[in-house]
Design a protein around this motif. Sequence first.
Motif, PDB file in Angstrom:
ATOM      1  N   THR A 151      45.597  53.768  35.548  1.00  0.00           N
ATOM      2  CA  THR A 151      45.722  52.866  36.690  1.00  0.00           C
ATOM      3  C   THR A 151      44.787  51.674  36.556  1.00  0.00           C
ATOM      4  OG1 THR A 151      46.085  54.824  38.028  1.00  0.00           O
ATOM      5  CG2 THR A 151      45.673  52.775  39.195  1.00  0.00           C
ATOM      6  N   VAL A 152      43.523  51.971  36.266  1.00  0.00           N
ATOM      7  CA  VAL A 152      42.520  50.914  36.177  1.00  0.00           C
ATOM      8  C   VAL A 152      42.884  49.922  35.080  1.00  0.00           C
ATOM      9  CG1 VAL A 152      40.147  50.494  35.423  1.00  0.00           C
ATOM     10  CG2 VAL A 152      40.604  52.205  37.173  1.00  0.00           C
ATOM     11  N   THR A 153      43.297  50.427  33.932  1.00  0.00           N
ATOM     12  CA  THR A 153      43.628  49.531  32.817  1.00  0.00           C
ATOM     13  C   THR A 153      44.815  48.637  33.158  1.00  0.00           C
ATOM     14  OG1 THR A 153      42.897  51.306  31.367  1.00  0.00           O
ATOM     15  CG2 THR A 153      44.019  49.464  30.337  1.00  0.00           C
ATOM     16  N   VAL A 154      45.857  49.243  33.747  1.00  0.00           N
ATOM     17  CA  VAL A 154      47.042  48.439  34.082  1.00  0.00           C
ATOM     18  C   VAL A 154      46.685  47.368  35.112  1.00  0.00           C
ATOM     19  CG1 VAL A 154      49.314  48.519  35.164  1.00  0.00           C
ATOM     20  CG2 VAL A 154      48.663  50.269  33.514  1.00  0.00           C
ATOM     21  N   LEU A 155      45.930  47.764  36.153  1.00  0.00           N
ATOM     22  CA  LEU A 155      45.535  46.771  37.159  1.00  0.00           C
ATOM     23  C   LEU A 155      44.681  45.681  36.531  1.00  0.00           C
ATOM     24  CD1 LEU A 155      44.733  48.967  40.282  1.00  0.00           C
ATOM     25  CD2 LEU A 155      46.613  47.372  39.971  1.00  0.00           C
ATOM     26  N   ASN A 156      43.774  46.072  35.640  1.00  0.00           N
ATOM     27  CA  ASN A 156      42.916  45.086  34.989  1.00  0.00           C
ATOM     28  C   ASN A 156      43.732  44.098  34.165  1.00  0.00           C
ATOM     29  OD1 ASN A 156      40.603  46.025  36.098  1.00  0.00           O
ATOM     30  ND2 ASN A 156      39.880  47.120  34.284  1.00  0.00           N
ATOM     31  N   ILE A 157      44.788  44.597  33.512  1.00  0.00           N
ATOM     32  CA  ILE A 157      45.625  43.697  32.715  1.00  0.00           C
ATOM     33  C   ILE A 157      46.307  42.669  33.614  1.00  0.00           C
ATOM     34  CG2 ILE A 157      47.778  43.627  31.383  1.00  0.00           C
ATOM     35  CD1 ILE A 157      46.784  46.184  29.983  1.00  0.00           C
ATOM     36  N   ILE A 158      46.830  43.146  34.747  1.00  0.00           N
ATOM     37  CA  ILE A 158      47.490  42.212  35.665  1.00  0.00           C
ATOM     38  C   ILE A 158      46.474  41.204  36.218  1.00  0.00           C
ATOM     39  CG2 ILE A 158      48.751  42.032  37.844  1.00  0.00           C
ATOM     40  CD1 ILE A 158      49.881  44.858  37.175  1.00  0.00           C
ATOM     41  N   TYR A 159      45.313  41.709  36.645  1.00  0.00           N
ATOM     42  CA  TYR A 159      44.253  40.819  37.129  1.00  0.00           C
ATOM     43  C   TYR A 159      43.884  39.787  36.067  1.00  0.00           C
ATOM     44  CZ  TYR A 159      42.793  43.169  41.471  1.00  0.00           C
ATOM     45  OH  TYR A 159      42.720  43.657  42.735  1.00  0.00           O
ATOM     46  N   ALA A 160      43.837  40.230  34.808  1.00  0.00           N
ATOM     47  CA  ALA A 160      43.414  39.344  33.719  1.00  0.00           C
ATOM     48  C   ALA A 160      44.392  38.183  33.571  1.00  0.00           C
ATOM     49  CB  ALA A 160      43.323  40.132  32.419  1.00  0.00           C
ATOM     50  N   PHE A 161      45.689  38.504  33.520  1.00  0.00           N
ATOM     51  CA  PHE A 161      46.682  37.446  33.314  1.00  0.00           C
ATOM     52  C   PHE A 161      46.734  36.475  34.489  1.00  0.00           C
ATOM     53  CE2 PHE A 161      48.913  40.519  30.338  1.00  0.00           C
ATOM     54  CZ  PHE A 161      48.522  39.815  29.208  1.00  0.00           C
ATOM     55  N   LEU A 162      46.470  36.999  35.705  1.00  0.00           N
ATOM     56  CA  LEU A 162      46.628  36.152  36.882  1.00  0.00           C
ATOM     57  C   LEU A 162      45.323  35.509  37.337  1.00  0.00           C
ATOM     58  CD1 LEU A 162      49.148  38.291  38.955  1.00  0.00           C
ATOM     59  CD2 LEU A 162      49.574  36.665  37.125  1.00  0.00           C
ATOM     60  N   GLN A 163      44.232  35.744  36.599  1.00  0.00           N
ATOM     61  CA  GLN A 163      42.939  35.215  37.037  1.00  0.00           C
ATOM     62  C   GLN A 163      42.965  33.683  37.168  1.00  0.00           C
ATOM     63  OE1 GLN A 163      39.890  34.709  38.718  1.00  0.00           O
ATOM     64  NE2 GLN A 163      39.908  36.854  38.124  1.00  0.00           N
TER      65      GLN A 163
END
Lengths: 308, 288
Positions: B210-222
């Motif tokens: 969960t954390v990794t997937v959310l982090n990936i989305i956060y990363a792209f949309l930062q």
Amino acid sequence: MANIALDKPRSRKRATSFAASGGRPRSLTASIVIYASVALFALWVLLPVWYLVVSSLITPAQLGIKPFPIVPSSITFDNYWSVLTGDTGSKGFGSTDVGSRLLPAIGQSFFVSSVLVILNLLIAGHAAYGLSRYPFSGSRLFELSIIISRVIPAIAIIGPFFVAFRVMGILNTPWALIISYNVFTLPLAIMILKNYFDQLPREIEEAAKIDGASRMQTLWIIIVPIAKPGLVAAGVLIFLEGWSEFFYSLVLTNQLTVPPLLAGFQSVQQFNWNSLAAATVMSMIPPVVLVIIFQRHVVGALTAGAVK
Amino acid sequence: MFGLKLTAPAGILLAALLLVPTVLTVLYSVHDVPANGRSLGPFVGLENYTIVLSSNVFWRSAWVTSLFSIGFVIFSTLIGLAMAILLNQRFVGRGLARAMLIIPWATPWLVIGILWKWYADGSVGGLNAILLKLGIISDYHDFLSDPNSALALTVVAAVWRQASFAGILLLAGLQTLPDDLNEAASLDGANLWQRFTNITIPWLRPALITVTVLNIIYAFLQFDVIFAMTQGGPGDATQVLSILIYRQLFGVTQIGLGSALAVILGVIALVGGLLTVKILYRAERTHG
């Protein structure tokens, strides 16, 4: 052999109970490693915050000293005074405008976030309860699309919002934000609350049904009171989202809420970091205080909202 | 049907606020939209996409986004994991330390950008003072105007916040790990590392995914942190896709091109998230 093997754990267990905190006994080396790591952790979290707070409490002259005074010799509240009153005197930024707009922006941020919390708890609360207790054909699809909606970049949908709000004449009003923030707060609130309702026992509702309560009465009279911790947690998280949001507010308003105002500070010529630091500290206080008060609730809801 | 009735207001609202603008943006992306945005303009098919995909600016920005995302995801997750394990130990002041863990997460993204911009500043920054005292640098350095360190610093700032988020979620996962499991393993002679790889990690795997997937989305949309710290600069050193799109839409008002870019970014975030879910779940299956 078997007897010896059985004996061993028992003697270990006894040693355990002597450990001060009731856990496994720990070697000195392990303790040193742990406390050193805790110190490192504290520095990682606190140093930037400490820098911010100190910057807000010293004069521009003190700030100019190299290296930065990590422990300042004297402190002043002038920076706070100047950003709150807009009275920049000779010590501040070039634009009195930015300073005098901080308090109204804080007010707008509170207004937007609070209205958003009430609206979202009502709308998401009903939806989450329906999804949890009365699933219908398509309710799984609805939940799935809510989860997937997280990947839609704000920047991909802001254009149509801008055009629509210009037509409606609500650009640069809190309503533009209250409407558009639903895009991310509503899915979050539905996920958290659905998860919470899923964990509530159904027996109470069945008892209410036998007593002749309608389904709507059951929701409002029976469920709402026992779901209070979940509602509080969802409310705090929505407030935080509303308080922190920057991008929509940047595009749809003229620095109406706190984050775009702070960003605007940086582009004003001749402003100083001390005043911005004071304004930044004030913008951090509401979310941090709120989260520390409701720590337990919030962490539980955050976990649920993220995993589901 | 009662459930549908209860869900309808939320459903209608989300359809109006999410679905309609998304469809409109996709429509914009295949038209040559005039700068005032009043009409769609002539239909141009996939021309906006070909222009984007054949431009160096896009690929350069995609590269910067990848670098930012890789650093952000790896460090947020690892530091978060380390903090969760640490705060799950018994020590004096643990309650206080756990409250501290929440501070970076509760701080607005934009404020994190402002805070780190000044913390890393070349003349009044605290970071320079600390590094100087530790003897790591010999003179003040303006990290954010140096193209070699600007991106790294935006990653550090974003990680400062997101590691806390990961730490909170992973700590919650660790707290449900029964003590007996570790006790039993250590009695069986498992050392610290074996317990970590054979008990802690498998136990945390769902939370880690969960954390990794959310982090990936956060990363792209930062957007916020980079906007506050560098606005994409110096030059294009930190111009991630979200900043590039912002410039296309609001700087040079190329609505058609900007929309095509936005669609591409959304697809990247979606594919990135889904791929991660798939890869990590497959890893979980092979691990039993």
